[in-house]
Design a protein around this motif. Sequence first.
Motif, PDB file in Angstrom:
ATOM      1  N   GLU A  33       0.827  -1.205   0.000  1.00 41.56           N
ATOM      2  CA  GLU A  33       0.000   0.000   0.000  1.00 41.56           C
ATOM      3  C   GLU A  33       0.863   1.257   0.000  1.00 41.56           C
ATOM      4  O   GLU A  33       0.541   2.247  -0.690  1.00 41.56           O
ATOM      5  CB  GLU A  33      -0.925  -0.015   1.220  1.00 41.56           C
ATOM      6  CG  GLU A  33      -2.056  -1.033   1.104  1.00 41.56           C
ATOM      7  CD  GLU A  33      -2.934  -1.046   2.348  1.00 41.56           C
ATOM      8  OE1 GLU A  33      -2.535  -0.383   3.346  1.00 41.56           O
ATOM      9  OE2 GLU A  33      -3.989  -1.711   2.327  1.00 41.56           O
ATOM     10  N   ALA A  34       1.948   1.184   0.700  1.00 36.35           N
ATOM     11  CA  ALA A  34       2.867   2.338   0.687  1.00 36.35           C
ATOM     12  C   ALA A  34       3.464   2.527  -0.707  1.00 36.35           C
ATOM     13  O   ALA A  34       3.562   3.654  -1.230  1.00 36.35           O
ATOM     14  CB  ALA A  34       3.973   2.128   1.729  1.00 36.35           C
ATOM     15  N   GLU A  35       3.837   1.396  -1.334  1.00 37.28           N
ATOM     16  CA  GLU A  35       4.384   1.499  -2.691  1.00 37.28           C
ATOM     17  C   GLU A  35       3.323   2.008  -3.661  1.00 37.28           C
ATOM     18  O   GLU A  35       3.617   2.754  -4.592  1.00 37.28           O
ATOM     19  CB  GLU A  35       4.891   0.130  -3.144  1.00 37.28           C
ATOM     20  CG  GLU A  35       6.126  -0.337  -2.381  1.00 37.28           C
ATOM     21  CD  GLU A  35       6.604  -1.697  -2.839  1.00 37.28           C
ATOM     22  OE1 GLU A  35       5.957  -2.264  -3.764  1.00 37.28           O
ATOM     23  OE2 GLU A  35       7.585  -2.208  -2.283  1.00 37.28           O
ATOM     24  N   LEU A  36       2.057   1.575  -3.475  1.00 35.68           N
ATOM     25  CA  LEU A  36       0.976   2.020  -4.344  1.00 35.68           C
ATOM     26  C   LEU A  36       0.801   3.532  -4.274  1.00 35.68           C
ATOM     27  O   LEU A  36       0.558   4.186  -5.306  1.00 35.68           O
ATOM     28  CB  LEU A  36      -0.319   1.310  -3.948  1.00 35.68           C
ATOM     29  CG  LEU A  36      -1.574   1.692  -4.733  1.00 35.68           C
ATOM     30  CD1 LEU A  36      -1.413   1.376  -6.211  1.00 35.68           C
ATOM     31  CD2 LEU A  36      -2.803   0.992  -4.164  1.00 35.68           C
ATOM     32  N   HIS A  37       0.908   4.051  -3.116  1.00 34.66           N
ATOM     33  CA  HIS A  37       0.783   5.496  -2.961  1.00 34.66           C
ATOM     34  C   HIS A  37       1.865   6.215  -3.757  1.00 34.66           C
ATOM     35  O   HIS A  37       1.598   7.218  -4.448  1.00 34.66           O
ATOM     36  CB  HIS A  37       0.877   5.865  -1.475  1.00 34.66           C
ATOM     37  CG  HIS A  37       0.745   7.334  -1.217  1.00 34.66           C
ATOM     38  ND1 HIS A  37      -0.428   8.034  -1.384  1.00 34.66           N
ATOM     39  CD2 HIS A  37       1.678   8.262  -0.792  1.00 34.66           C
ATOM     40  CE1 HIS A  37      -0.243   9.296  -1.092  1.00 34.66           C
ATOM     41  NE2 HIS A  37       1.043   9.468  -0.714  1.00 34.66           N
ATOM     42  N   SER A  38       3.095   5.671  -3.679  1.00 32.83           N
ATOM     43  CA  SER A  38       4.173   6.316  -4.445  1.00 32.83           C
ATOM     44  C   SER A  38       3.938   6.165  -5.959  1.00 32.83           C
ATOM     45  O   SER A  38       4.215   7.071  -6.744  1.00 32.83           O
ATOM     46  CB  SER A  38       5.518   5.689  -4.057  1.00 32.83           C
ATOM     47  OG  SER A  38       5.527   4.305  -4.368  1.00 32.83           O
ATOM     48  N   VAL A  39       3.382   4.990  -6.387  1.00 30.59           N
ATOM     49  CA  VAL A  39       3.116   4.776  -7.820  1.00 30.59           C
ATOM     50  C   VAL A  39       2.025   5.724  -8.300  1.00 30.59           C
ATOM     51  O   VAL A  39       2.079   6.243  -9.431  1.00 30.59           O
ATOM     52  CB  VAL A  39       2.725   3.315  -8.056  1.00 30.59           C
ATOM     53  CG1 VAL A  39       2.175   3.119  -9.465  1.00 30.59           C
ATOM     54  CG2 VAL A  39       3.938   2.412  -7.846  1.00 30.59           C
ATOM     55  N   GLN A  40       1.011   5.956  -7.490  1.00 28.96           N
ATOM     56  CA  GLN A  40      -0.032   6.903  -7.876  1.00 28.96           C
ATOM     57  C   GLN A  40       0.533   8.300  -8.072  1.00 28.96           C
ATOM     58  O   GLN A  40       0.102   9.036  -8.983  1.00 28.96           O
ATOM     59  CB  GLN A  40      -1.128   6.913  -6.806  1.00 28.96           C
ATOM     60  CG  GLN A  40      -1.980   5.657  -6.814  1.00 28.96           C
ATOM     61  CD  GLN A  40      -3.012   5.660  -5.707  1.00 28.96           C
ATOM     62  OE1 GLN A  40      -2.964   6.528  -4.800  1.00 28.96           O
ATOM     63  NE2 GLN A  40      -3.946   4.712  -5.758  1.00 28.96           N
ATOM     64  N   THR A  41       1.483   8.639  -7.258  1.00 29.99           N
ATOM     65  CA  THR A  41       2.124   9.935  -7.437  1.00 29.99           C
ATOM     66  C   THR A  41       2.856   9.995  -8.791  1.00 29.99           C
ATOM     67  O   THR A  41       2.765  10.983  -9.537  1.00 29.99           O
ATOM     68  CB  THR A  41       3.115  10.189  -6.283  1.00 29.99           C
ATOM     69  OG1 THR A  41       2.416  10.075  -5.035  1.00 29.99           O
ATOM     70  CG2 THR A  41       3.737  11.560  -6.394  1.00 29.99           C
ATOM     71  N   GLN A  42       3.549   8.898  -9.083  1.00 33.81           N
ATOM     72  CA  GLN A  42       4.247   8.855 -10.379  1.00 33.81           C
ATOM     73  C   GLN A  42       3.250   8.857 -11.538  1.00 33.81           C
ATOM     74  O   GLN A  42       3.521   9.417 -12.598  1.00 33.81           O
ATOM     75  CB  GLN A  42       5.123   7.604 -10.451  1.00 33.81           C
ATOM     76  CG  GLN A  42       6.286   7.620  -9.449  1.00 33.81           C
ATOM     77  CD  GLN A  42       7.086   6.326  -9.488  1.00 33.81           C
ATOM     78  OE1 GLN A  42       6.800   5.438 -10.288  1.00 33.81           O
ATOM     79  NE2 GLN A  42       8.083   6.232  -8.609  1.00 33.81           N
ATOM     80  N   LEU A  43       2.096   8.200 -11.360  1.00 33.95           N
ATOM     81  CA  LEU A  43       1.085   8.146 -12.415  1.00 33.95           C
ATOM     82  C   LEU A  43       0.552   9.530 -12.760  1.00 33.95           C
ATOM     83  O   LEU A  43       0.300   9.845 -13.936  1.00 33.95           O
ATOM     84  CB  LEU A  43      -0.071   7.233 -11.977  1.00 33.95           C
ATOM     85  CG  LEU A  43      -1.197   7.030 -12.998  1.00 33.95           C
ATOM     86  CD1 LEU A  43      -0.658   6.393 -14.271  1.00 33.95           C
ATOM     87  CD2 LEU A  43      -2.306   6.165 -12.401  1.00 33.95           C
ATOM     88  N   SER A  44       0.360  10.329 -11.763  1.00 38.97           N
ATOM     89  CA  SER A  44      -0.089  11.693 -12.033  1.00 38.97           C
ATOM     90  C   SER A  44       0.939  12.446 -12.874  1.00 38.97           C
ATOM     91  O   SER A  44       0.596  13.223 -13.779  1.00 38.97           O
ATOM     92  CB  SER A  44      -0.347  12.429 -10.714  1.00 38.97           C
ATOM     93  OG  SER A  44       0.847  12.489  -9.942  1.00 38.97           O
ATOM     94  N   VAL A  45       2.204  12.177 -12.585  1.00 38.26           N
ATOM     95  CA  VAL A  45       3.255  12.800 -13.387  1.00 38.26           C
ATOM     96  C   VAL A  45       3.200  12.296 -14.829  1.00 38.26           C
ATOM     97  O   VAL A  45       3.323  13.061 -15.799  1.00 38.26           O
ATOM     98  CB  VAL A  45       4.631  12.538 -12.745  1.00 38.26           C
ATOM     99  CG1 VAL A  45       5.746  13.092 -13.631  1.00 38.26           C
ATOM    100  CG2 VAL A  45       4.707  13.152 -11.343  1.00 38.26           C
ATOM    101  N   GLN A  46       2.978  10.956 -14.976  1.00 42.39           N
ATOM    102  CA  GLN A  46       2.907  10.377 -16.320  1.00 42.39           C
ATOM    103  C   GLN A  46       1.684  10.876 -17.086  1.00 42.39           C
ATOM    104  O   GLN A  46       1.721  10.991 -18.310  1.00 42.39           O
ATOM    105  CB  GLN A  46       2.855   8.834 -16.220  1.00 42.39           C
ATOM    106  CG  GLN A  46       4.119   8.193 -15.660  1.00 42.39           C
ATOM    107  CD  GLN A  46       5.315   8.382 -16.582  1.00 42.39           C
ATOM    108  OE1 GLN A  46       5.155   8.533 -17.795  1.00 42.39           O
ATOM    109  NE2 GLN A  46       6.510   8.396 -15.989  1.00 42.39           N
ATOM    110  N   ALA A  47       0.593  11.157 -16.381  1.00 43.55           N
ATOM    111  CA  ALA A  47      -0.609  11.670 -17.045  1.00 43.55           C
ATOM    112  C   ALA A  47      -0.324  13.005 -17.709  1.00 43.55           C
ATOM    113  O   ALA A  47      -0.760  13.279 -18.840  1.00 43.55           O
ATOM    114  CB  ALA A  47      -1.739  11.788 -16.036  1.00 43.55           C
TER     115      ALA A  47
END
Length: 625
Positions: A217-231
Motif C-alpha cells: 500500500e505504501a508502494e501504491l501510494h508512491s506509484v499513484q504519485t508517479q502516475l499523475s506525473v505520467q498523465a
Amino acid sequence: MNKENHSRLPVMSGKRVLSASSSESINSCSDQQPAQKKMRRVDSDPKMRQTASATGTKWPLPPKRAVAAKLIRHTGAATIAAGPSRGFQKPPIASVAKAAPIAAVGGSRRPAWDLKGKVTDMEGKISNYQRKVKTVAQENESLKESVAKSRQKEAQMTSDLQELHTQLSQYELELAALSGVKEQLAIVSSEKASLEKNLCNLTDEHKVLLGLRESLEAELHSVQTQLSVQASTLSRCQTTLRETQDTVRNLEETVARQTDEIHCGEMERRELHNTIQELKGNIRVFCRVRPLQAGGQSDHIQLPAHDNQALTLAKTEESHIGRSGDTQKSYNFSFDRVFGPSIPQKDVFEEISLLVQSALDGYNVCCFAYGQTGSGKTYTMEGGEMEDMRGVIPRAVQQIFQASKKLREQGWKFTFTASFVEIYNETLRDLLYTGKANKRPEHEIRKSANNEVTVTNLTYQKVNSEDEVCNLIALANQNRSTARTNMNDHSSRSHSVFQLDIEGENSGRDVKCKSSLCLVDLAGSERVQKSQSQGDRFKEMTAINGSLTNLGIVIAALANKESYIPYRNSKLTYLLQSCLGGNSKTLMFVNISPEADSFPETLNSLRFASKVNDCVIGTASANRK
C-alpha cells in the motif's frame, strides 16, 4: 320261415329309409366316437389333471360304459340296417330282434314296424349327444386357456425370480463396497489431521501477507504519485500526436498529388511515345540478312559500316555490247533499320520493344515477317528454345507481362486473350484446336460495326502468364502445316497469325483501354523452277504466291492513295486489313537470303519492302474510354 321273412321285410324297408333320409345324423353319431377317445386320453393324462386342480376348473368325468351300451341298445335295427360305422361291429340278427320291441326313453316300447318313430327317437338322442359334445369342446377350450394363463404366470414368476437374483447380486456388491467405507473413513481422518496442520501453517502465512500488504500500500501510494506525473506527460504526447497526424495528413495529400503527377506523367509519356512512333512512321520496315550456311560474308549484299539503314544489292553481269569487261549493277535500298547477319535476336527485339509497349498503352500493334522460303522469317518471329535464340513473339509476350506487373502498382488491371490462326490454301485453320480432325469447324472472317476484324469459331484462350502463352505457341507449332522442299527442309506452307487481345482498366482513374498485339509469320515466296514443287506442294506454292501478290497489290493501292483498296482479294489481306490501313502501328520484317542464286527473289523482296516503306496510312489512336 314265413315269420322270419316277415320280420325282416320291415328291417330292409327301414334300411332304405335310413339311407335316404338320416345318413347325415348317423354320420354325426359315428363322429362322436373319436371325440370320446380324445376325452379318455385327456382324462388319462396326470399333468392335465394337476393343471385342472390347480386352476380350480371342474374336470368332466368320462362317460360310463353303461351309457355307451345303452346307446347301442337304443339304436335298434335301424342303425344296424344303415350299415356298421367305422370301428363298430355288426350285432347278430337275434340281438336285433330282441332289441326291436324296446321303446324310446321315458315312453312305451314302439312296435317293430314303427321305424319312423324309432328314427325320430334316434335323431333326438343324436342331437342330445351333439349338444353334450359341443359343451365338452367348450370346456376343453376353457381348459386350454387356463393352461396358457398358467404358463404365462409361470413365465412371469420365472422372470421375477431372475430379477430377484439380480437384485440380490447387486446388494451383495453394494455390501462388498460398503465394507471398504471403514478404511476410507480412516484415510479421511488422517487427511483431516494433515489439513488441520496445513491450516495452522496458512494462518502463519496470512499474518506474513498482512505485513506485505501494508508495504505494498505504501508502494501504491508512491506509484499513484508517479502516475499523475505520467498523465501530464501523456497529455503532452497526445498534443504531439495530433501535430504528427496533421503532418501525416499533409504528406498523404502530397503523395496523392504526386500520384496524380505520376499518372499525368505516364499519360504524357504515352503521348510522347506515340508521337515518336508516328515520326518514325506508322508502317516501319526492318531488313534482316540471314547468315550464310557455310559461313563467311555474301559478295552481292553490301552493308555500309557507318549507316545501319542502308543496303546495297550488287550483281556482276556479262557485257552485251561486245566489250570484254563485265559490268556490275547495283541496287540501293534504305529502310528504318537494317540488321546484318551477325546481329543477335536480343538486339533485333530492342528496336521494336517500344512498339510492343504501345500495345499496353491502348494502341493496336502488328508485326509481320516477309521474304522468300528459307530466308529466316520463322526464326526471326519465333526463334529457338535457347534464351539467346528466342524470337520476336516470345520476347514480346515477356515484355507485355513484365510491363503489366509494373503498371499494377499504379492501379491498372489487365486481361489477356490469345488466339492463333493459320491461312493454308486460302482456308482458315485454328492452330489451338484440340478436338477431332473430322469435326474441325469452319471459320469465316467477319467485320463488326466498329471495324474490328474477328474470326468465327476460333479458340480464344484466356492467359495469365508468359508460360501459358509459350505453351499455346508450342501447340500451334505442332498443328502448323510444314513440308520439305528443295529450298527448305522445314518450309512453312501457310501464313500464321498470333494475336494477343489486351484489356486494361484503372478503376481509380476511371480509365479503360483495349488493344491487340498481332504477330504474323508469312509463308515464303518461291518459284517453280527452283523449288520444283509438285502435287500438294505446287498447290500450296500457288496459294502462297497468290496471297503475297494480293498483299503487294494492297500495299501499292495504299501507296498510291487509291480510293478502293482490294482487301477482300485474299484471306491474308482481309485478315490484316486493320493492320495495313486501319488504326494500327505496323512493323514489317523483310528477310533476305545471302546466297547468289537467291538474287532475283532477294531483289523482289527488297522492292516490295520499299513499297511498304513508302506507304502512309492514317494516324493510329489509342482505344481508351
